[in-house]
Design an enzyme around this catalytic site. Structure first.
Site, PDB file in Angstrom:
ATOM      1  N   ILE A  64       0.820  -1.207   0.000  1.00 60.06           N
ATOM      2  CA  ILE A  64       0.000   0.000   0.000  1.00 60.06           C
ATOM      3  C   ILE A  64       0.857   1.261   0.000  1.00 60.06           C
ATOM      4  O   ILE A  64       0.417   2.344  -0.407  1.00 60.06           O
ATOM      5  CB  ILE A  64      -0.934   0.001   1.236  1.00 60.06           C
ATOM      6  CG1 ILE A  64      -2.086   1.005   1.051  1.00 60.06           C
ATOM      7  CG2 ILE A  64      -0.151   0.264   2.527  1.00 60.06           C
ATOM      8  CD1 ILE A  64      -3.192   0.840   2.081  1.00 60.06           C
ATOM      9  N   LYS A  65       2.121   1.131   0.434  1.00 59.11           N
ATOM     10  CA  LYS A  65       2.988   2.304   0.582  1.00 59.11           C
ATOM     11  C   LYS A  65       3.344   2.942  -0.758  1.00 59.11           C
ATOM     12  O   LYS A  65       3.804   4.091  -0.787  1.00 59.11           O
ATOM     13  CB  LYS A  65       4.254   1.930   1.341  1.00 59.11           C
ATOM     14  CG  LYS A  65       4.005   1.376   2.738  1.00 59.11           C
ATOM     15  CD  LYS A  65       3.457   2.426   3.677  1.00 59.11           C
ATOM     16  CE  LYS A  65       3.420   1.923   5.112  1.00 59.11           C
ATOM     17  NZ  LYS A  65       2.995   2.955   6.053  1.00 59.11           N
ATOM     18  N   ASP A  66       3.143   2.232  -1.864  1.00 61.32           N
ATOM     19  CA  ASP A  66       3.366   2.841  -3.178  1.00 61.32           C
ATOM     20  C   ASP A  66       2.536   4.113  -3.334  1.00 61.32           C
ATOM     21  O   ASP A  66       2.974   5.098  -3.940  1.00 61.32           O
ATOM     22  CB  ASP A  66       2.963   1.880  -4.304  1.00 61.32           C
ATOM     23  CG  ASP A  66       3.861   0.665  -4.408  1.00 61.32           C
ATOM     24  OD1 ASP A  66       4.863   0.596  -3.667  1.00 61.32           O
ATOM     25  OD2 ASP A  66       3.560  -0.214  -5.243  1.00 61.32           O
TER      26      ASP A  66
END
Length: 334
Positions: A42-44
Site C-alpha cells: 500500500i505504501k506505493d
C-alpha cells in the site's frame, strides 16, 4: 491499453471476501489486497504522493537524493518512483526488519543503512536520527518523513478511501487497519466517515506500542514501550499522520497471534499477505462481538508474504520463538 510507466499502475487494488479465517464472524469481511500494487504494498500510494507534492513545492529538486527511515515498504515505493523520476535513495531501517526487505530495496538501487531497534527515537543511533543527520549532510537531499508528512494521509483520502466506498457500493460499516505511520487509517477513515458518519474505524495496535493507551486516556505512557516482533504497526512516539479523532478505538494483538494468523491467511484463504495483515485479522477476531450479520467489514492487507519468508513463513523461526509447536520434518531417504 498500456501504461506509460509502472507508477501509473498504482491503486485500484481488489477487494476479496474472506471465508475461512473469519470463523465466528457473521458479517461480510472483505480484504483490500494492497500487494497488487507494483511495489507489492500500500505504501506505493503515499510514496508517490509525497514525491509529487515535494516536486510541486520545490522541496525535491532534479537529481536529488531521497533519504528516509523505513521498515521497507515505503522505501520500495520511493525507490521505484525514484528510478522513473531520476533520483537517488538512501534508506535507514531497523535490525528487526526482514532481510528480504533490505534485499528488495538494494535490488532497486537504494543504499540501506541498518540501525538498532531497541533505542529511543532521539538516540543518535536510531533510524529516525540517522536519516535526519544524513539529510543535513548530503547535498541536494530531501527527507519525506512519512510519519509527519501529511501527504501520506492525503494519498489515502484521495485514493484508498474512495476505492473502498465504490467497491462496497457504500455498504461498508467498519474499517479495520493496522496502524504504523497512521496515514492509511486516517486518510481512508476520514473519507469514509464523510460519506457515512456511522462507519466505525478500528486501529490494530501491538503490545509495546503507545497508540491504544493514548487513545483511551490521552496519556503518552513510556512504560507501554518495549521491543516487539510484529512488523509495520505500532510506534514508540505519536506520528502526526495518526488522527485519533478519526479512529474510534484500538485493539492490541500479540506477536504470536499476528504471526500465526499471517500463516493462516495463506493456508486457509490462499492469500499471501504480510505480517500486519495477520495482526489485522487477529484483531478483527478479537473485535467480533462488535459486528452484526448485515455488516460489511473491510480489512487492509498492506503487503506481500514474500517479504517475510525468513520470519513468519519459516517454521524454524516460528518454533524458536514458541509461536509454533514442534513439528516433525519428514525426510525421504533411499
Amino acid at each position: 491499453m498500456w501504461y506509460n510507466n509502472i507508477l501509473e499502475t498504482i491503486g485500484n487494488t481488489p477487494l476479496v471476501k474472506l471465508n475461512n479465517v473469519t470463523e465466528g464472524i457473521e458479517a461480510t469481511v472483505l480484504a483490500k489486497i494492497e500487494s497488487n500494487n507494483p511495489g507489492n504494498s500500500i505504501k506505493d500510494r503515499m510514496a508517490l504522493k509525497m514525491i509529487e507534492d515535494a516536486e510541486n513545492s520545490g522541496a525535491l529538486k532534479p537529481g536529488g537524493t531521497i533519504i528516509e527511515g523505513t521498515s521497507g515498504n515505503t522505501g520500495m515505493g520511493l525507490a521505484m518512483a525514484a528510478i522513473i523520476k531520476g533520483y537517488k535513495c538512501i534508506f535507514t531501517s531497523t535490525d528487526k526488519q526482514s532481510k528480504e526487505k533490505f534485499d528488495a530495496l538494494r535490488a532497486f538501487g537504494a543504499e540501506v543503512i541498518v540501525c538498532p531497534t531497541d533505542v529511543d527515537p532521539e538516540d543518535p543511533r536510531s533510524y529516525y536520527s540517522v536519516s535526519s543527520r544524513l539529510e543535513r549532510e548530503v547535498p541536494n537531499s530531501w527527507k519525506p518523513n512519512q510519519y509527519d508528512n501529511l501527504s501520506n494521509t492525503q494519498a489515502h483520502y484521495e485514493q484508498t478511501g474512495p476505492e473502498i466506498w465504490k467497491q462496497t457500493e457504500g455498504k461498508i460499516t467498519h474499517l479495520v487497519v493496522g496502524v504504523g505511520t497512521g496515514g492509511t487509517i486516517s486518510g481512508a477513515g476520514k473519507y469514509l466517515k464523510e460519506q457515512n458518519p456511522d462507519i466505525k474505524v478500528w486501529g490494530v495496535d501491538t503490545y509495546g506500542s503507545v497508540f491504544k493507551k493514548y487513545k483511551e486516556t490521552g496519556e503518552f505512557d513510556k512504560n507501554e514501550i518495549y521491543p516487539y516482533i510484529t512488523e509495520g504497526i505500532g510506534e514508540d512516539f505519536l506520528p502526526q499522520n495518526v488522527n485519533f479523532d478519526v479512529i474510534d478505538g484500538f485493539e492490541k494483538v500479540t506477536d504470536k497471534d499476528a504471526a500465526v494468523m499471517t500463516r493462516d491467511i495463506a493456508l486457509k484463504e490462499g492469500i499471501f499477505a504480510g505480517n500486519s495483515a495477520g495482526a489485522a485479522v487477529a484483531g478483527l477476531l478479537q473485535l467480533k462481538h462488535h459486528f452484526k450479520p448485515e455488516d460489511v467489514v473491510v480489512v487492509i492487507f498492506v503487503d506481500h508474504g514474500s517479504r517475510y519468508m525468513g520470519k513468519m513463513f519459516n517454521k524454524e523461526w516460528m518454533m524458536e520463538r514458541g509461536f509454533l509447536e514442534n513439528e516433525t520434518i519428514t525426510e525421504i531417504t533411499k
